[in-house]
Design an enzyme around this catalytic site. Structure first.
Site, short mmCIF file in Angstrom:
data_model
loop_
_atom_site.label_atom_id
_atom_site.label_comp_id
_atom_site.label_asym_id
_atom_site.label_seq_id
_atom_site.Cartn_x
_atom_site.Cartn_y
_atom_site.Cartn_z
N SER A 1 30.07 42.73 35.52
CA SER A 1 30.14 41.61 36.44
C SER A 1 30.94 40.45 35.84
O SER A 1 32.03 40.65 35.33
CB SER A 1 28.71 41.21 36.79
N ASP B 1 29.54 48.48 45.83
CA ASP B 1 29.18 47.21 45.21
C ASP B 1 29.59 46.04 46.11
O ASP B 1 30.71 46.01 46.62
CB ASP B 1 29.92 47.13 43.86
#
Ligand SMILES: *[C@@H]1O[C@H](CO)[C@@H](O)[C@H](O)[C@H]1NC(C)=O
Ligand SMILES: *[C@@H]1O[C@H](CO)[C@@H](O)[C@H](O)[C@H]1NC(C)=O
Ligand SMILES: *[C@@H]1O[C@H](CO)[C@@H](O)[C@H](O)[C@H]1NC(C)=O
Ligand SMILES: *[C@@H]1O[C@H](CO)[C@@H](O)[C@H](O)[C@H]1NC(C)=O
Ligand SMILES: *[C@@H]1O[C@H](CO)[C@@H](O)[C@H](O)[C@H]1NC(C)=O
Ligand SMILES: *[C@@H]1O[C@H](CO)[C@@H](O)[C@H](O)[C@H]1NC(C)=O
Ligand SMILES: *[C@@H]1O[C@H](CO)[C@@H](O)[C@H](O)[C@H]1NC(C)=O
Ligand SMILES: *[C@@H]1O[C@H](CO)[C@@H](O)[C@H](O)[C@H]1NC(C)=O
Ligand SMILES: *[C@@H]1O[C@H](CO)[C@@H](O)[C@H](O)[C@H]1NC(C)=O
Ligand SMILES: *[C@@H]1O[C@H](CO)[C@@H](O)[C@H](O)[C@H]1NC(C)=O
Length: 544
Positions: free
Chosen positions: A179, A460
């Protein structure tokens, strides 16, 4: 799982805090579920606060240092092995321990006799440079300062009890981050990598490398992959809600809010944000969402249960009757599943406030300027600062077409928090809108460096600011050499950095995850062979 009073920062995060936003977060609720079994000792390095004495945005400069924490695991280490630097990102180092124990770092350490170390991000956990976080004190929380910490760390880190010289360039340093930390991994490799660089290689998992102001795409995988009867009713209900808002009819708006038990939320944006929580509200949310679903047994069920509530065929009549409560505003048509949706909010969201008034900062009121201006150090404040100054990514509704969140949620709803939180200081002020270039200067979703791997998840919510974004060029690997120098993989059916999780048994994993891990192991082994070739070493992990 923390079933109550958690707030998940949306990006990249997953930091968990209470609704009052008390920090104490982990990446995603799911991660918090994995209680750490190992006690790693905290070490600190005297880190430089200002790596850029010549850049005017950091004036007045300081030559001071702060204690930056790190934790390492040498249980697999053998002389000659690599160092895996796990980039902490927007949470405390403790909440990353599972990566050393059962996750990707464990997998890679075991495969290569490596040592794993977690470096806590500046302004998170216990690695705050200052006692408080005023606008002036936060001026050193930038992407370029953060990645400069990594470069300094690899040259100066010590590992008490480990009989080896591991500082760069004596050992190959391989970074891993998921991330935001994945983006920092990519930018670190781009800035400090290469054959003569300080960092040998890196894996950016769901690396959110592209900054943009409004991020409508967050909801796209939910639109596309979630149960469509649930999604269909939500799209229609949100459309109807926005129609009622558009009438400006105060009595109708009040009645609509009251069906959800939220008539105290005077601010229409606050109401819109609260009913968006089960899906993911802008910046934070108290229950888990699509983003917190992970493979294996530790993922959150919250999202699925929300949808089975919304689509409940067996709801009692007093709930199904609510579908008709606002039909006068939609030509007599009922709002299918409005009663179920409203009931979920009343039954499962409001109790999280534990009796605090609905409109207060301790519950769902977001308009308390005093609350936002509190300068106490916290992960959520640091994360908001980065959002407001560099990253943007405000989760907003698309103006046209189906939307799972109300169109009340626009950039200006989030921007107010920035303005309230970070008033102009003596030396520093935040920009009127995030300075996206501070991130995009590294290349956005095209960011590239030798031996920088990109691994993303097809489902995602952050995919569209990653290397495999739907907005990016099609990605191909064109040769065996390309697969070593510019490795890339999009995992079918996966969410946010799903490769970071493990069960300490790669052969027991589901096939797409297992083969992602096997790919990562092979890729790292090739990087170590090329390191050894460059250094004229016979073989790694063999005592060389
Ligand atoms: C900053 O500027 C000084 C004086 O011009 C120079 O000597 C120094 O190398 C510069 N430092 C960095 C880190 O660029
Ligand atoms: C440390 O490593 C060196 C070189 O491998 C070895 O000669 C020495 O005995 C080791 N020291 C300890 C305390 O293990
Ligand atoms: C909710 O809070 C806002 C901001 O503090 C305030 O303006 C408003 O009057 C409050 N609404 C109610 C119903 O108390
Ligand atoms: C509704 O959600 C709650 C909370 O997640 C869950 O316990 C319950 O089983 C769900 N009910 C239905 C009908 O899906
Ligand atoms: C429906 O009736 C049940 C049982 O009387 C009650 O507990 C519940 O609060 C009611 N729900 C609504 C939405 O009126
Ligand atoms: C507003 O925030 C301050 C500071 O956090 C807090 O003391 C106060 O109770 C809050 N007021 C409301 C209505 O939430
Ligand atoms: C945001 O902008 C829209 C459109 O200009 C406006 O209707 C709305 O009131 C604004 N909201 C806030 C919170 O300023
Ligand atoms: C990414 O690369 C493609 C093709 O090389 C180029 O067209 C595109 O503009 C680049 N995008 C960004 C955000 O730099
Ligand atoms: C789930 O958590 C347990 C307990 O921490 C751990 O042993 C297991 O490996 C985890 N499973 C996955 C898929 O991460
Ligand atoms: C790992 O998983 C495989 C496949 O499910 C299983 O046969 C094996 O026993 C597992 N090994 C361990 C150590 O649990």
């Amino acid at each position: 799982m923390n079933s109550v009073a958690t707030t998940v920062l949306a990006c990249c995060v997953g930091a968990i805090a209470s609704v009052q936003r008390v920090p104490g977060r982990a990446q995603y609720g799911a991660i918090e579920a994995r209680q750490s079994t190992t006690e790693y000792a905290a070490h600190t390095i005297d880190q430089i606060i200002d790596h850029f004495p010549n850049i005017s945005r950091y004036e007045p400069h300081t030559s001071a240092t702060f204690k930056q924490r790190y934790f390492f695991d040498d249980s697999y280490y053998k002389p000659g092995g690599p160092v895996f630097l796990y980039i902490g990102g927007e949470t405390s180092a403790e909440s990353r321990f599972s990566n050393l124990e059962t996750g990707i770092i464990q997998i890679l350490m075991e495969a290569t006799n490596g040592l794993g170390v977690i470096l806590e991000n500046r302004y998170y956990g216990e690695s705050f440079p200052f006692e408080t976080s005023t606008t002036d004190e936060l001026r050193f929380l930038t992407t370029e300062q953060t990645i400069a910490d990594n470069a300094y760390f690899v040259q100066h880190a010590t590992f008490p009890g480990v009989n080896a010289t591991l500082t760069s360039p004596h050992a190959p340093w391989i970074l891993y981050g998921g991330s935001l930390a994945g983006a920092q991994t990519a930018f670190s490799l781009k800035t400090y990598g290469g054959d003569d660089g300080l960092l040998w290689a890196g894996i950016g998992a769901s690396a959110t490398t592209k900054a943009k102001l409004a991020y409508t795409e967050w909801y796209d995988p939910i639109q596309k992959y979630a149960p469509q009867d649930c999604i269909g009713s939500l799209n229609a209900i949100i459309d109807n809600i926005d129609q009622v808002f558009a009438t400006g009819n105060a009595a109708a708006i009040h009645k609509m809010k009251a069906l959800f038990g939220l008539e105290a939320l005077t601010d229409n944006g606050d109401f819109a944000m609260t009913i968006a929580y089960p899906l993911g509200g802008p910046m934070n949310y108290p229950t888990n969402t699509w983003q917190e679903i992970i493979w294996g047994d530790n993922g959150s069920q919250d999202f699925w249960l929300f949808c089975t509530n919304v689509t409940n065929l067996d709801a009692p009549e007093n709930i199904t009757q609510v579908d008709y409560a606002l039909s006068q505003y939609t030509g007599g048509e009922p709002w299918a599943n409005l009663g179920n949706y409203a009931n979920y909010v009343k039954q499962y969201l409001i109790p999280i406030c534990d009796g605090a008034p609905i409109n207060s900062s301790a519950c769902f009121g977001e308009q308390n300027i005093t609350y936002w201006a509190d300068t106490a150090n916290s992960a959520s404040r640091s994360y908001l600062y980065s959002t407001c100054t560099e990253a943007g990514l405000y989760q907003v509704a698309r103006p046209h077409g189906p939307t799972l969140i109300s169109r009340q949620l626009q950039v200006n709803y989030t921007q107010r928090w920035c303005d309230w939180s970070f008033p102009r200081g003596k030396h520093s002020s935040i920009p009127a809108t995030p300075d996206l270039w501070q991130i995009n200067k590294y290349g956005g979703y095209n960011v590239s460096a030798p031996r920088l791997a990109h691994i993303d998840g097809e489902q995602d919510v952050w995919l569209d600011i990653c290397y495999h974004s739907n907005d990016a060029p099609k990605r191909y690997t064109t040769s065996w050499e390309d697969a070593e120098l510019h490795p890339q993989l999009l995992i079918s059916g996966a969410g946010h950095h799903w490769d970071s999780y493990g069960i300490k048994n790669v052969s027991g994993e589901p096939q797409f995850i297992q083969n992602a891990h096997l790919w990562e192991i092979r890729t790292v082994e090739r990087w170590l062979r090329s390191w050894n070739a460059l250094k004229g070493i016979g073989g790694y992990g063999s005592g060389a």
